[in-house]
Design a protein around this motif. Sequence first.
Motif, PDB file in Angstrom:
ATOM      1  N   ASP A  81      89.620 -31.659 -46.973  1.00 32.39           N
ATOM      2  CA  ASP A  81      90.616 -31.783 -45.913  1.00 32.39           C
ATOM      3  C   ASP A  81      91.703 -30.715 -46.011  1.00 32.39           C
ATOM      4  O   ASP A  81      92.571 -30.622 -45.147  1.00 32.39           O
ATOM      5  CB  ASP A  81      91.263 -33.164 -45.948  1.00 32.39           C
ATOM      6  N   LYS A 107      76.083 -21.715 -48.051  1.00 29.65           N
ATOM      7  CA  LYS A 107      76.390 -21.691 -46.620  1.00 29.65           C
ATOM      8  C   LYS A 107      75.273 -22.362 -45.820  1.00 29.65           C
ATOM      9  O   LYS A 107      75.511 -22.984 -44.785  1.00 29.65           O
ATOM     10  CB  LYS A 107      76.585 -20.247 -46.161  1.00 29.65           C
ATOM     11  N   VAL A 166      76.629 -26.910 -44.000  1.00 29.19           N
ATOM     12  CA  VAL A 166      76.825 -26.202 -42.730  1.00 29.19           C
ATOM     13  C   VAL A 166      78.277 -26.216 -42.288  1.00 29.19           C
ATOM     14  O   VAL A 166      78.704 -25.356 -41.512  1.00 29.19           O
ATOM     15  CB  VAL A 166      75.936 -26.816 -41.621  1.00 29.19           C
ATOM     16  N   ASN A 167      79.054 -27.160 -42.766  1.00 31.36           N
ATOM     17  CA  ASN A 167      80.470 -27.221 -42.405  1.00 31.36           C
ATOM     18  C   ASN A 167      81.369 -26.685 -43.516  1.00 31.36           C
ATOM     19  O   ASN A 167      82.563 -27.013 -43.572  1.00 31.36           O
ATOM     20  CB  ASN A 167      80.865 -28.663 -42.080  1.00 31.36           C
ATOM     21  N   SER A 168      80.808 -25.872 -44.391  1.00 29.77           N
ATOM     22  CA  SER A 168      81.596 -25.335 -45.495  1.00 29.77           C
ATOM     23  C   SER A 168      82.654 -24.363 -44.981  1.00 29.77           C
ATOM     24  O   SER A 168      82.500 -23.758 -43.916  1.00 29.77           O
ATOM     25  CB  SER A 168      80.681 -24.614 -46.489  1.00 29.77           C
ATOM     26  N   PRO A 169      83.737 -24.198 -45.719  1.00 28.59           N
ATOM     27  CA  PRO A 169      84.764 -23.231 -45.327  1.00 28.59           C
ATOM     28  C   PRO A 169      84.270 -21.802 -45.555  1.00 28.59           C
ATOM     29  O   PRO A 169      83.089 -21.577 -45.846  1.00 28.59           O
ATOM     30  CB  PRO A 169      85.930 -23.575 -46.261  1.00 28.59           C
ATOM     31  N   GLN A 171      75.095 -16.464 -40.692  1.00 25.74           N
ATOM     32  CA  GLN A 171      75.734 -17.689 -41.161  1.00 25.74           C
ATOM     33  C   GLN A 171      77.219 -17.501 -41.438  1.00 25.74           C
ATOM     34  O   GLN A 171      77.925 -18.463 -41.710  1.00 25.74           O
ATOM     35  CB  GLN A 171      75.026 -18.221 -42.417  1.00 25.74           C
TER      36      GLN A 171
END
Length: 354
Positions: A201, A226, A230-233, A257
Motif C-alpha cells: 500500500d 514483473k 502483474v500489479n508489481s510496482p 512489461q
Amino acid sequence: MKFGENWTDYQGGKNWEGLLDPLDENLRSEIIRYGHFVEAAYRSCDFDQSSPSYATCRYTKRKLLKETGFSDTGYRVTKYLTATSGIQLPGWAERGPPWMAVQSSWIGYVAVCQDREEISRLGRRDVVIALRGTATGLEWLENLRATLTPLSGSDSGSGSDTEPMVESGFLSLYTSSVGNRRSLQSMVREEIGRVLDKYGDEPLSFTFTGHSLGAALATLAAYDIKRSFVNSPLVTVISFAGPRAGNWRFRCGLEEQGTKVLRIVNSDDVITKVPGFAGWVQKLVEDTQWVYADVGCELRLSSRDSPDLNGISIATCHELKTYLHLVNGFVGSNCPFKATARKMILAECPIEKR
C-alpha cells in the motif's frame, strides 16, 4: 525539486532520458549506491576453497551490511539468496576437491529500506536484490552453456519465433533445485510476495542489481517478477558488466512489461560483448530468435578515458571496483572523465572474469 519527488525518473520511468549524457549527479550517486550493495555481496561470501563454509555467507543478516562497510544504508537484509546448478557432475569430479562439486552457493540477498529519513529522501520504500558474480566451479561451467533456450525451459529446438529465449546456463542457475535446495527463482518470488503483502500500500520500488553473472541473473529475475506479479510496482535493473542474457524477444518482453534496465558497460570489457554475434553481423540478424541482444538503456564508459587506469589488464577492466571508479569520474561523451575525479578506494575482493 527534491530527489524524492521525481524518483521514478532515476529508476528509469522515462528510460533515463536526458540523465546519461552528461551523467546527472543524482543518477551517478544512485548507481554507485547500488554498486555498493553488490560489493557487500562479494565481501560477504566465503571464497576460501579450503574452508568448510566455502560459498556460504560469512555474516548473519543483521550484521551483513555493517560488517561489509555499508552500515549507513538505512536498509535491512531480509532474505539470503542461493543459486543451484542443474549440471550433473561425473563421478570422478565428485571425488575431487570439495569446492569442485559445490552445487548450491550463496549468491546474494534481499534488503528492504527501513530508515524513515532514507525512505523520505528516496520518495518511496526501496527493495534491493543484490547478486554477486561467478565464484564456484559449477557456476563457471554454467557460464559456458551459451546456447539459447526458451524461458519455459523446454528444448530450444521447439522455440517459436515469438518465444523469449535466454542463455541456458543462466536459466539453469535461476530455476534449478536439487533435493532440499530451493531454486533462486522460488526464493526471490517468495520474498517479493512477502514484501508486497507487507508494504504494497506504500510507494514501493524493486531494484535488481548485480555484477557480471549477477547482472544476468538480476535481469532474468526482474523479468520473472514483473511477469509473476502483474500489479508489481516499478521494477528496475542496475546492471554492472553484464553479459548478454537473452534474444531479441526477451528484450522486447522486458520493454513490453515495463521493466527498466540500465546496463553499465565498459567498452574495454570483453564480457559485455558475449555471448552472441558481434558488430555488423549481429545488426544484420538480431531480429531472429537465435541471436543474443542487448537490453535496456546503456551507460557506456571506457577504461582508456581514465588517467588512473592506463595499462590495466583485461581482467581488471571487468572488476566491479573499476566500474564504480569509472562511474564516479564519468562526465559525458564530449568530456568523458573528470579531470579532478576522486579515485574510489574499495577493499580488494575476489572478482570473477565473467
